[in-house]
Design an enzyme around this catalytic site. Structure first.
Site, PDB file in Angstrom:
ATOM      1  N   ASP A 135      -2.960   2.526  -5.925  1.00  0.00           N
ATOM      2  CA  ASP A 135      -1.835   2.753  -5.236  1.00  0.00           C
ATOM      3  C   ASP A 135      -1.829   1.334  -4.187  1.00  0.00           C
ATOM      4  O   ASP A 135      -0.948   1.474  -3.105  1.00  0.00           O
ATOM      5  CB  ASP A 135      -2.056   3.694  -4.240  1.00  0.00           C
ATOM      6  CG  ASP A 135      -3.380   3.762  -3.538  1.00  0.00           C
ATOM      7  OD1 ASP A 135      -4.419   2.919  -3.798  1.00  0.00           O
ATOM      8  OD2 ASP A 135      -3.440   4.638  -2.379  1.00  0.00           O
ATOM      9  N   GLU A 136      -2.256   0.337  -4.474  1.00  0.00           N
ATOM     10  CA  GLU A 136      -2.185  -0.904  -3.768  1.00  0.00           C
ATOM     11  C   GLU A 136      -2.499  -2.068  -4.504  1.00  0.00           C
ATOM     12  O   GLU A 136      -3.062  -2.071  -5.642  1.00  0.00           O
ATOM     13  CB  GLU A 136      -3.285  -0.974  -2.519  1.00  0.00           C
ATOM     14  CG  GLU A 136      -4.780  -0.802  -3.008  1.00  0.00           C
ATOM     15  CD  GLU A 136      -5.643  -1.109  -1.590  1.00  0.00           C
ATOM     16  OE1 GLU A 136      -5.583  -1.792  -1.024  1.00  0.00           O
ATOM     17  OE2 GLU A 136      -6.802  -0.304  -2.022  1.00  0.00           O
TER      18      GLU A 136
ATOM     19  N   ASP B  80       0.846  -1.072   0.239  1.00  0.00           N
ATOM     20  CA  ASP B  80      -0.109  -0.066   0.047  1.00  0.00           C
ATOM     21  C   ASP B  80       1.037   1.142  -0.026  1.00  0.00           C
ATOM     22  O   ASP B  80       1.619   1.413   0.954  1.00  0.00           O
ATOM     23  CB  ASP B  80      -0.765  -0.069   1.188  1.00  0.00           C
ATOM     24  CG  ASP B  80      -2.097   1.086   1.285  1.00  0.00           C
ATOM     25  OD1 ASP B  80      -2.137   1.484   0.334  1.00  0.00           O
ATOM     26  OD2 ASP B  80      -2.610   1.011   2.365  1.00  0.00           O
TER      27      ASP B  80
END
Length: 587
Positions: free
Chosen positions: A208-209, A117
């Site tokens: 973003d993860e 993350d």
């Protein structure tokens, strides 16, 4: 004081008390109350948020939803109390214990799952291009909503999903930076290229993860998982200048929770043994569990469940009320079980393609049609680029009061062109005008894969063996299909909470969690094959029947699959009633 004056004071006092109720204050604070970098005690910040929000449409909408959930929770508690009086609780608990034992037998501690993350992604991307922002409280904002706040700003309570004016009220020195999606996209691609070296089949959960299964990589490179994850994070930082946090665990759920443990720029490894897993998960507040949001937290707390370990104490009630609680999910969570095999999404699993945009509220027909036409063009582009067409079109619109509604219509022909999409969307929306709208979206489902070979894809549905008799001719046997209801509206509220009310459940069906089935008087041969855009179920039915089935899906809480939004679908958001009715249209 006269009676009218006393009544006015009473109402004013009641309103004041409801506006200061802990449930309302927590709700108004939004979804991101457990973001890394926020103060552990949010009480004063929540009061400040309520103070600066008072009088806004967002405030009034949240107050309305809080009141609705208070009423629903009271009904849940009434049903629970009735069950406690009439059910053999020890017997039910013994039955659940057997279920626990069966689930325990499936525990898999052999896979090394990692959740990566990125830290304050949007904010850190901006700092790459503007280093002067480092160490300052700032928020990246799009259309008046905070997408990410820097860790310095989070100390004051600013966070993602918060209106800009609220964030400014919490942090007077807050700097506002407009979101740059191009920059975010470029950095996201760089990050994912690094991660893919470690697991080509990783599951991308957002820009973003991502989730990775490092089991094979660790064996091939003779590495320890901690060293591998540290190397991975170092590579991300070297190639992008951005930091990432990671969680290492035996399954997806635990890895997601662990990645938040040492943020920012850290990693946490949960030992791969049953005792450590149970100790770790049982101590967690329920809100820390993925997919349990502010509504789920409130519902669970109402029956005495504040930590995951409390689930065992109330296991009988959870088991007896499957329409109110996601039983399998909660029991799996209590045991610390979760998915341990990852696979990137397969093309044949695609259920729909959609496009939507949020904008500053508009209320003139000309402005609304311009927005709708633009969205239709985006959807046409995506359908063409990805090779899909479909027969069902769903329109979504959010009002400036933050209520969200959907309209759906199915056709016998394939639809993918902008002109058709715009015309259908306009036809679905026009009867509801005048409205003040801040979001519009179009989605195509019931799809055909234009890249599939001739003998695959949608044709298999029309020539499946189940529809032929022994001679190879189409079967004339009647099948059960959904009932033909009145046309109805699906009010799904903002975010993930479904405000759809089911109106067809008998008491036994409500408690057993079954979908009612009805024998249709129509010939199945005359009905088109439809696919629900929510659950993917295939059925022969007309438009009204499809809408009824979708309504049932939404009331179950599966809206997340359609909207790709997050939390509160873990619990049934439907309020049951025994008559038939029709929801009011917006406005």
């Amino acid at each position: 004081m006269n009676e009218e004056g006393e009544e006015g004071v009473a109402k004013s006092t009641q309103l004041s008390q409801s506006s200061q109720a802990p449930s309302f204050l927590r709700r108004l604070a939004g979804q991101s109350v457990h973001k890394a970098g926020l103060l552990p005690d949010q009480t004063e910040i929540q009061k400040r948020i309520a103070e600066v929000s008072r009088g806004t449409k967002h405030y009034e909408n949240e107050k309305r939803r809080d009141k609705e959930w208070t009423e629903r929770i009271n009904k849940i508690l009434e049903r629970r109390d009735e069950l406690l009086r009439t059910a053999d609780i020890p017997r039910v608990e013994a039955k659940v214990d057997k279920i626990f034992a069966e689930m325990e037998a499936k525990r898999d501690l052999t896979q090394s799952i990692v959740h990566v993350d990125m830290d304050a992604f949007y904010a850190n991307v901006e700092m790459l291009y503007n280093p002067d922002l480092a160490g300052k409280p700032f928020a990246v904002v799009g259309l008046g909503i905070v997408t990410t706040a820097s860790y310095e700003a989070r100390k004051y309570g600013a966070r993602s999903g918060m209106p800009e004016f609220v964030a400014k009220a919490l942090c007077k020195d807050l700097l506002i930076v407009p979101v740059d999606y191009k920059r975010v996209g470029e950095q996201s691609r760089k990050v994912m290229l690094v991660l893919r070296d470690y697991d080509p089949n990783m599951y991308i959960a957002g820009c973003d993860e991502a989730y990775l299964n490092l089991t094979t990589y660790l064996t091939d490179h003779n590495m320890k998982v901690e060293d591998c994850v540290q190397q991975l994070r170092d590579r991300v930082h070297k190639e992008t200048g951005l930091t990432a946090s990671a969680g290492i665990a035996p399954n997806v759920m635990l890895a997601k929770i662990c990645s938040d443990r040492n943020k920012p720029n850290g990693q946490f490894h949960l030992p791969f043994n049953r005792e450590d897993v149970l100790k770790f998960i049982h101590e967690l507040p329920v809100r820390k569990v993925p997919y349990i949001g502010r509504v789920g937290e409130r519902v669970l707390e109402s029956i005495g469940i504040k930590t995951v370990g409390d689930i065992a104490k109330e296991r009988a009630i959870i088991h007896l009320m499957p329409r109110r609680f996601a039983v399998d999910f909660l029991f799996s969570t209590y045991l610390g079980l979760g998915m341990s095999k990852l696979q990137s999404a397969q093309r044949e699993e695609r259920k729909s393609v959609g496009a939507s945009r949020t904008f500053r509220p508009v209320d003139t027909e000309q402005a609304i049609w311009q927005k709708l036409e633009y969205i239709a063009s985006l959807l046409e582009r995506d359908l063409e680029a990805e090779g899909w067409t479909g027969k069902t079109v769903t329109l979504t619109f959010k009002l400036d009061t933050f209520q969200v509604f959907t309209r759906m219509k199915s056709f016998s022909r394939w639809i993918s062109k902008k002109e058709d999409l715009f015309k259908i969307g306009k036809e679905l929306l026009k009867p509801e005008l005048p409205l003040r709208i801040r979001l519009l979206g179009l989605r195509v489902s019931n799809m055909k894969d234009l890249r599939a070979p001739e003998d695959q894809g949608i044709k298999k549905y029309f020539h499946s063996e189940s529809e032929k008799d022994a001679s190879g001719s189409p079967s004339k046997k009647k099948r059960k299909v959904e009932p033909e209801p009145e046309q109805r509206i699906h009010d799904v509220d903002s975010g993930t909470e479904s405000a759809t009310e089911t109106i067809k459940d008998e008491e036994t069906q409500e408690e057993e969690g079954e979908e009612p089935e009805h024998e249709s008087q129509d010939s199945p041969v005359s009905l088109d094959l439809q696919i629900c855009p929510i659950c993917g179920r295939e059925m022969r039915c007309n438009n009204a029947t499809l809408n009824e089935h979708v309504d049932w899906c939404l009331s179950k809480g599966t809206i997340m699959d359609a909207t790709s939004l997050r939390n509160d679908n873990v619990f049934s958001n439907s309020a049951s009633a025994k008559g038939k009715g029709k929801r009011k249209a917006p406005g």
